[in-house]
Design a protein around this motif. Sequence first.
Motif, PDB file in Angstrom:
ATOM      1  N   SER A  47      -9.331 -29.014 -29.565  1.00  0.00           N
ATOM      2  CA  SER A  47      -9.086 -29.461 -30.944  1.00  0.00           C
ATOM      3  C   SER A  47      -9.604 -28.434 -31.941  1.00  0.00           C
ATOM      4  N   GLY A  48     -10.758 -27.835 -31.613  1.00  0.00           N
ATOM      5  CA  GLY A  48     -11.292 -26.786 -32.469  1.00  0.00           C
ATOM      6  C   GLY A  48     -10.379 -25.575 -32.538  1.00  0.00           C
ATOM      7  N   PHE A  49      -9.814 -25.178 -31.377  1.00  0.00           N
ATOM      8  CA  PHE A  49      -8.883 -24.050 -31.358  1.00  0.00           C
ATOM      9  C   PHE A  49      -7.607 -24.379 -32.137  1.00  0.00           C
ATOM     10  N   PHE A  50      -7.113 -25.616 -31.988  1.00  0.00           N
ATOM     11  CA  PHE A  50      -5.921 -26.023 -32.736  1.00  0.00           C
ATOM     12  C   PHE A  50      -6.201 -26.012 -34.239  1.00  0.00           C
ATOM     13  N   ALA A  51      -7.382 -26.483 -34.623  1.00  0.00           N
ATOM     14  CA  ALA A  51      -7.734 -26.506 -36.042  1.00  0.00           C
ATOM     15  C   ALA A  51      -7.810 -25.085 -36.607  1.00  0.00           C
ATOM     16  N   ALA A  52      -8.421 -24.181 -35.840  1.00  0.00           N
ATOM     17  CA  ALA A  52      -8.507 -22.787 -36.287  1.00  0.00           C
ATOM     18  C   ALA A  52      -7.118 -22.179 -36.428  1.00  0.00           C
ATOM     19  N   TYR A  53      -6.241 -22.469 -35.473  1.00  0.00           N
ATOM     20  CA  TYR A  53      -4.873 -21.937 -35.545  1.00  0.00           C
ATOM     21  C   TYR A  53      -4.147 -22.487 -36.772  1.00  0.00           C
ATOM     22  N   ALA A  54      -4.313 -23.789 -37.031  1.00  0.00           N
ATOM     23  CA  ALA A  54      -3.633 -24.406 -38.175  1.00  0.00           C
ATOM     24  C   ALA A  54      -4.073 -23.772 -39.494  1.00  0.00           C
ATOM     25  N   VAL A  55      -5.345 -23.402 -39.570  1.00  0.00           N
ATOM     26  CA  VAL A  55      -5.862 -22.780 -40.794  1.00  0.00           C
ATOM     27  C   VAL A  55      -5.375 -21.337 -40.937  1.00  0.00           C
ATOM     28  N   LEU A  56      -5.263 -20.624 -39.811  1.00  0.00           N
ATOM     29  CA  LEU A  56      -4.977 -19.186 -39.854  1.00  0.00           C
ATOM     30  C   LEU A  56      -3.517 -18.827 -39.596  1.00  0.00           C
ATOM     31  N   VAL A  57      -2.662 -19.821 -39.359  1.00  0.00           N
ATOM     32  CA  VAL A  57      -1.285 -19.519 -38.959  1.00  0.00           C
ATOM     33  C   VAL A  57      -0.533 -18.696 -40.005  1.00  0.00           C
ATOM     34  N   GLY A  58      -0.893 -18.845 -41.281  1.00  0.00           N
ATOM     35  CA  GLY A  58      -0.206 -18.077 -42.320  1.00  0.00           C
ATOM     36  C   GLY A  58      -0.857 -16.752 -42.654  1.00  0.00           C
TER      37      GLY A  58
END
Length: 213
Positions: A47-58
Amino acid sequence: MSAAANADPHKLRHGEVPISERGPAPKRIVVSYGFWIFLLSDFIMFSGFFAAYAVLVGETAGGPGGRQLFELPLVAAETALLLMSSFACGMAGIAAAARNTFWFQVAMAVTALLGAGFLTIELYEFVHLIGEGAGPGRSAFLSSFFALVGCHGLHVTLGLLWLSTMMAQVWAKGFRDDIIRRITCFALFWHALDIIWVALFTVVYLLGAGASV
């Protein structure tokens, strides 16, 4: 009617030893409980990795985004291999419950081959991206992508090592109670990786390939 039934006609179990005085729980219960805690902690980590990806995807730093990089047919093949490996793992569990060594070994071997195929495609994708200059150091987006997908790939690799150990133990010692417990834990682990990959495939690849970045 027996004396025990007369003593407790409503089956309230008042005459039983209190739970606090029954001693330690059976090993089967302890192992299952502990392994579920491990799986939950693993889900929290992802979940932490998914959250980091969601923040940095752009945060592509002017470089390519998912729409330019992801090859959906390739990832679809990965997904199919992992889903089929989960089915084969389920067949191995049925064979273990039936104490059928031959079909257990066959199903586990198929699981291993499909899992290895999944890892091969993933490794090819990573090498291809790095070769095109889209490695994890190119942007925050790619750093989070490699961390998330790579962490899942590491789990699959460890799962294949565990699978090989289970095959060797069944071959050498048969279906002892402790080995059956380990097989059950492995099956839970492998199916959990399937669930995580479906989420990863949807959030990272499908949404990423459709993004306008």
